[in-house]
Design a protein around this motif. Structure first.
Motif, PDB file in Angstrom:
ATOM      1  N   ALA A 114      38.318  -2.055  39.858  1.00  0.00           N
ATOM      2  CA  ALA A 114      37.500  -1.103  39.106  1.00  0.00           C
ATOM      3  C   ALA A 114      36.232  -0.772  39.875  1.00  0.00           C
ATOM      4  CB  ALA A 114      37.160  -1.676  37.733  1.00  0.00           C
ATOM      5  N   GLU A 115      35.678  -1.779  40.562  1.00  0.00           N
ATOM      6  CA  GLU A 115      34.460  -1.570  41.345  1.00  0.00           C
ATOM      7  C   GLU A 115      34.667  -0.551  42.461  1.00  0.00           C
ATOM      8  OE1 GLU A 115      34.222  -5.806  39.746  1.00  0.00           O
ATOM      9  OE2 GLU A 115      35.769  -4.437  40.496  1.00  0.00           O
ATOM     10  N   ASP A 116      35.878  -0.508  43.024  1.00  0.00           N
ATOM     11  CA  ASP A 116      36.175   0.474  44.059  1.00  0.00           C
ATOM     12  C   ASP A 116      36.183   1.885  43.478  1.00  0.00           C
ATOM     13  OD1 ASP A 116      36.541  -1.106  46.455  1.00  0.00           O
ATOM     14  OD2 ASP A 116      38.336  -1.913  45.522  1.00  0.00           O
ATOM     15  N   ILE A 117      36.762   2.031  42.305  1.00  0.00           N
ATOM     16  CA  ILE A 117      36.794   3.344  41.647  1.00  0.00           C
ATOM     17  C   ILE A 117      35.376   3.811  41.355  1.00  0.00           C
ATOM     18  CG2 ILE A 117      37.558   4.624  39.614  1.00  0.00           C
ATOM     19  CD1 ILE A 117      39.926   2.609  39.446  1.00  0.00           C
ATOM     20  N   THR A 118      34.555   2.912  40.813  1.00  0.00           N
ATOM     21  CA  THR A 118      33.170   3.249  40.494  1.00  0.00           C
ATOM     22  C   THR A 118      32.395   3.642  41.740  1.00  0.00           C
ATOM     23  OG1 THR A 118      33.183   1.752  38.591  1.00  0.00           O
ATOM     24  CG2 THR A 118      31.035   2.372  39.474  1.00  0.00           C
ATOM     25  N   ALA A 119      32.548   2.869  42.819  1.00  0.00           N
ATOM     26  CA  ALA A 119      31.839   3.156  44.069  1.00  0.00           C
ATOM     27  C   ALA A 119      32.307   4.466  44.688  1.00  0.00           C
ATOM     28  CB  ALA A 119      32.023   2.008  45.053  1.00  0.00           C
ATOM     29  N   ALA A 120      33.597   4.762  44.569  1.00  0.00           N
ATOM     30  CA  ALA A 120      34.124   6.021  45.108  1.00  0.00           C
ATOM     31  C   ALA A 120      33.540   7.208  44.346  1.00  0.00           C
ATOM     32  CB  ALA A 120      35.648   6.026  45.022  1.00  0.00           C
ATOM     33  N   TYR A 121      33.382   7.064  43.043  1.00  0.00           N
ATOM     34  CA  TYR A 121      32.757   8.128  42.247  1.00  0.00           C
ATOM     35  C   TYR A 121      31.275   8.264  42.578  1.00  0.00           C
ATOM     36  CZ  TYR A 121      36.241  10.228  39.258  1.00  0.00           C
ATOM     37  OH  TYR A 121      37.302  10.988  38.807  1.00  0.00           O
ATOM     38  N   ARG A 122      30.627   7.154  42.861  1.00  0.00           N
ATOM     39  CA  ARG A 122      29.214   7.209  43.258  1.00  0.00           C
ATOM     40  C   ARG A 122      29.077   8.014  44.564  1.00  0.00           C
ATOM     41  NH1 ARG A 122      28.269   2.010  44.007  1.00  0.00           N
ATOM     42  NH2 ARG A 122      28.181   1.703  41.762  1.00  0.00           N
ATOM     43  N   LEU A 123      29.961   7.741  45.513  1.00  0.00           N
ATOM     44  CA  LEU A 123      29.965   8.490  46.768  1.00  0.00           C
ATOM     45  C   LEU A 123      30.245   9.970  46.519  1.00  0.00           C
ATOM     46  CD1 LEU A 123      29.960   8.453  49.928  1.00  0.00           C
ATOM     47  CD2 LEU A 123      32.435   8.069  49.783  1.00  0.00           C
ATOM     48  N   PHE A 124      31.177  10.240  45.636  1.00  0.00           N
ATOM     49  CA  PHE A 124      31.539  11.619  45.292  1.00  0.00           C
ATOM     50  C   PHE A 124      30.311  12.391  44.805  1.00  0.00           C
ATOM     51  CE2 PHE A 124      33.110  14.966  42.522  1.00  0.00           C
ATOM     52  CZ  PHE A 124      34.210  15.456  43.193  1.00  0.00           C
ATOM     53  N   GLN A 125      29.525  11.753  43.944  1.00  0.00           N
ATOM     54  CA  GLN A 125      28.342  12.407  43.406  1.00  0.00           C
ATOM     55  C   GLN A 125      27.231  12.525  44.448  1.00  0.00           C
ATOM     56  OE1 GLN A 125      28.213   9.725  39.867  1.00  0.00           O
ATOM     57  NE2 GLN A 125      28.074  11.622  38.684  1.00  0.00           N
ATOM     58  N   GLU A 126      27.028  11.465  45.222  1.00  0.00           N
ATOM     59  CA  GLU A 126      25.974  11.478  46.245  1.00  0.00           C
ATOM     60  C   GLU A 126      26.216  12.575  47.288  1.00  0.00           C
ATOM     61  OE1 GLU A 126      26.059   7.556  47.814  1.00  0.00           O
ATOM     62  OE2 GLU A 126      24.930   6.667  46.151  1.00  0.00           O
ATOM     63  N   LYS A 127      27.482  12.760  47.653  1.00  0.00           N
ATOM     64  CA  LYS A 127      27.834  13.731  48.682  1.00  0.00           C
ATOM     65  C   LYS A 127      28.083  15.124  48.107  1.00  0.00           C
ATOM     66  CE  LYS A 127      28.132  10.984  52.377  1.00  0.00           C
ATOM     67  NZ  LYS A 127      27.306  11.186  53.597  1.00  0.00           N
ATOM     68  N   GLN A 128      28.077  15.234  46.767  1.00  0.00           N
ATOM     69  CA  GLN A 128      28.463  16.495  46.122  1.00  0.00           C
ATOM     70  C   GLN A 128      29.787  16.972  46.725  1.00  0.00           C
ATOM     71  OE1 GLN A 128      25.038  19.130  46.537  1.00  0.00           O
ATOM     72  NE2 GLN A 128      24.049  18.200  44.768  1.00  0.00           N
ATOM     73  N   ALA A 129      30.730  16.072  46.713  1.00  0.00           N
ATOM     74  CA  ALA A 129      31.980  16.240  47.460  1.00  0.00           C
ATOM     75  C   ALA A 129      32.983  17.136  46.746  1.00  0.00           C
ATOM     76  CB  ALA A 129      32.613  14.874  47.708  1.00  0.00           C
ATOM     77  N   ASN A 130      33.882  17.693  47.548  1.00  0.00           N
ATOM     78  CA  ASN A 130      35.097  18.310  47.016  1.00  0.00           C
ATOM     79  C   ASN A 130      36.186  17.254  46.861  1.00  0.00           C
ATOM     80  OD1 ASN A 130      34.212  21.012  46.856  1.00  0.00           O
ATOM     81  ND2 ASN A 130      34.578  21.316  49.046  1.00  0.00           N
ATOM     82  N   MET A 131      36.202  16.312  47.815  1.00  0.00           N
ATOM     83  CA  MET A 131      37.215  15.264  47.831  1.00  0.00           C
ATOM     84  C   MET A 131      36.615  13.951  48.310  1.00  0.00           C
ATOM     85  SD  MET A 131      40.462  16.166  47.111  1.00  0.00           S
ATOM     86  CE  MET A 131      41.291  14.835  47.960  1.00  0.00           C
ATOM     87  N   VAL A 132      37.094  12.841  47.742  1.00  0.00           N
ATOM     88  CA  VAL A 132      36.840  11.504  48.283  1.00  0.00           C
ATOM     89  C   VAL A 132      38.192  10.804  48.370  1.00  0.00           C
ATOM     90  CG1 VAL A 132      35.916   9.208  47.763  1.00  0.00           C
ATOM     91  CG2 VAL A 132      34.428  11.206  47.614  1.00  0.00           C
ATOM     92  N   ILE A 133      38.481  10.241  49.544  1.00  0.00           N
ATOM     93  CA  ILE A 133      39.775   9.589  49.781  1.00  0.00           C
ATOM     94  C   ILE A 133      39.513   8.180  50.283  1.00  0.00           C
ATOM     95  CG2 ILE A 133      41.961   9.688  51.056  1.00  0.00           C
ATOM     96  CD1 ILE A 133      39.889  12.767  51.188  1.00  0.00           C
ATOM     97  N   SER A 134      40.176   7.203  49.702  1.00  0.00           N
ATOM     98  CA  SER A 134      39.971   5.822  50.136  1.00  0.00           C
ATOM     99  C   SER A 134      40.723   5.538  51.428  1.00  0.00           C
ATOM    100  CB  SER A 134      40.414   4.839  49.047  1.00  0.00           C
ATOM    101  OG  SER A 134      41.793   4.982  48.761  1.00  0.00           O
ATOM    102  N   VAL A 135      40.065   4.769  52.289  1.00  0.00           N
ATOM    103  CA  VAL A 135      40.654   4.357  53.568  1.00  0.00           C
ATOM    104  C   VAL A 135      40.373   2.873  53.774  1.00  0.00           C
ATOM    105  CG1 VAL A 135      40.293   6.655  54.575  1.00  0.00           C
ATOM    106  CG2 VAL A 135      38.587   4.851  54.966  1.00  0.00           C
ATOM    107  N   CYS A 136      41.051   2.288  54.739  1.00  0.00           N
ATOM    108  CA  CYS A 136      40.736   0.924  55.161  1.00  0.00           C
ATOM    109  C   CYS A 136      40.929   0.831  56.668  1.00  0.00           C
ATOM    110  CB  CYS A 136      41.591  -0.116  54.433  1.00  0.00           C
ATOM    111  SG  CYS A 136      43.347  -0.055  54.853  1.00  0.00           S
ATOM    112  N   GLU A 137      40.347  -0.196  57.241  1.00  0.00           N
ATOM    113  CA  GLU A 137      40.493  -0.411  58.679  1.00  0.00           C
ATOM    114  C   GLU A 137      41.955  -0.699  59.008  1.00  0.00           C
ATOM    115  OE1 GLU A 137      38.776  -3.537  62.047  1.00  0.00           O
ATOM    116  OE2 GLU A 137      37.616  -3.168  60.212  1.00  0.00           O
ATOM    117  N   MET A 138      42.428  -0.167  60.122  1.00  0.00           N
ATOM    118  CA  MET A 138      43.812  -0.393  60.520  1.00  0.00           C
ATOM    119  C   MET A 138      44.027  -1.835  60.973  1.00  0.00           C
ATOM    120  SD  MET A 138      44.991   3.136  62.418  1.00  0.00           S
ATOM    121  CE  MET A 138      46.698   2.586  62.458  1.00  0.00           C
TER     122      MET A 138
END
Length: 232
Positions: A114-138
């Motif tokens: 749930a914390e990841d979802i919340t943080a992704a939405y925080r980034l979405f708002q901070e960036k005024q984004a069209n899209m936010v996509i989760s990634v991880c290190e390969m």
């Protein structure tokens, strides 16, 4: 901001039959994503998009909205996730329900928090984004990968410029992990490229980035879930 979570759970899985309702830690696989979405408190509605009445009943018991089933033409192997998302949004619009964002949360990423979802939405708002996509290190650098010729020769497999470079000094590469996709709904209906302007990455820990496709993935997820149960 009014947000919609869409959890896509069609019944026709090929890699692992009925994986979306297979028990993981005593809970149907899709139940982990439903619970994370609910716990995040980011959504006005957590909708399970499924073509299966059985899945729909299980989803309702887990607390998800399943007010309509997915159209059969959007439940095939070739149906696009964003086509499905636009269709779901249109069904809600016909009911007089409009959302500012739609988040695709795949049930095959059960270790996403749930914390990841919340943080992704925080980034979405901070960036005024069209899209936010989760990634991880390969897991392994693609710089140490290559194709193979028919005779399987390794003669030109390695780049000589990298032969003596320690792993720690290689640039970090990331991959989309399939856990979180957040889209501005107006942008989603605009027809513009999904991964274009004002599209940003939310970086997740690898242990929360498990993507289940087959039996081996499922067994690995069970191991990770048991080992890191206090951190998930």
């Amino acid at each position: 901001m009014k947000n919609l979570a869409i959890i896509p759970a069609r019944s026709g899985s090929k890699g692992l039959k009925h994986k979306n309702i297979k028990l993981l830690g005593g809970i149907p696989l899709m139940g982990h994503t439903i619970a994370a979405a609910q716990k995040s408190r980011q959504f006005a509605c957590v909708h399970l998009s499924t073509d299966s009445r059985e899945y729909a009943q299980i989803g309702k018991e887990l607390g998800a909205d399943v007010s309509f089933l997915r159209a059969s033409e959007l439940a095939s192997d070739h149906a696009g996730s964003w086509d499905m998302a636009r269709w779901v949004l249109k069904q809600f619009q016909e009911q007089g329900m409009y959302f500012d964002t739609a988040a695709l949360l795949q049930p095959t990423s059960p270790l996403r928090r749930a914390e990841d979802i919340t943080a992704a939405y925080r980034l979405f708002q901070e960036k005024q984004a069209n899209m936010v996509i989760s990634v991880c290190e390969m897991e392994h650098s693609p710089l140490w990968s290559n194709t193979l010729p028919e005779d399987l020769s390794m003669e030109q497999f390695e780049d000589p410029a990298l032969s003596d470079v320690p792993r720690q000094e290689l640039p970090i590469y990331y991959r989309m992990n399939g856990a979180i996709y957040i889209a501005n709904t107006k942008f989603l209906f605009s027809g513009k490229p999904i991964y274009g302007e004002r599209s940003y990455a939310y970086v997740m820990d690898r242990k929360h980035s498990m993507d289940i496709d087959d039996e081996m993935d499922f067994l690995t997820a069970e191991t990770v879930l048991n080992h890191f149960s206090n951190e998930l």
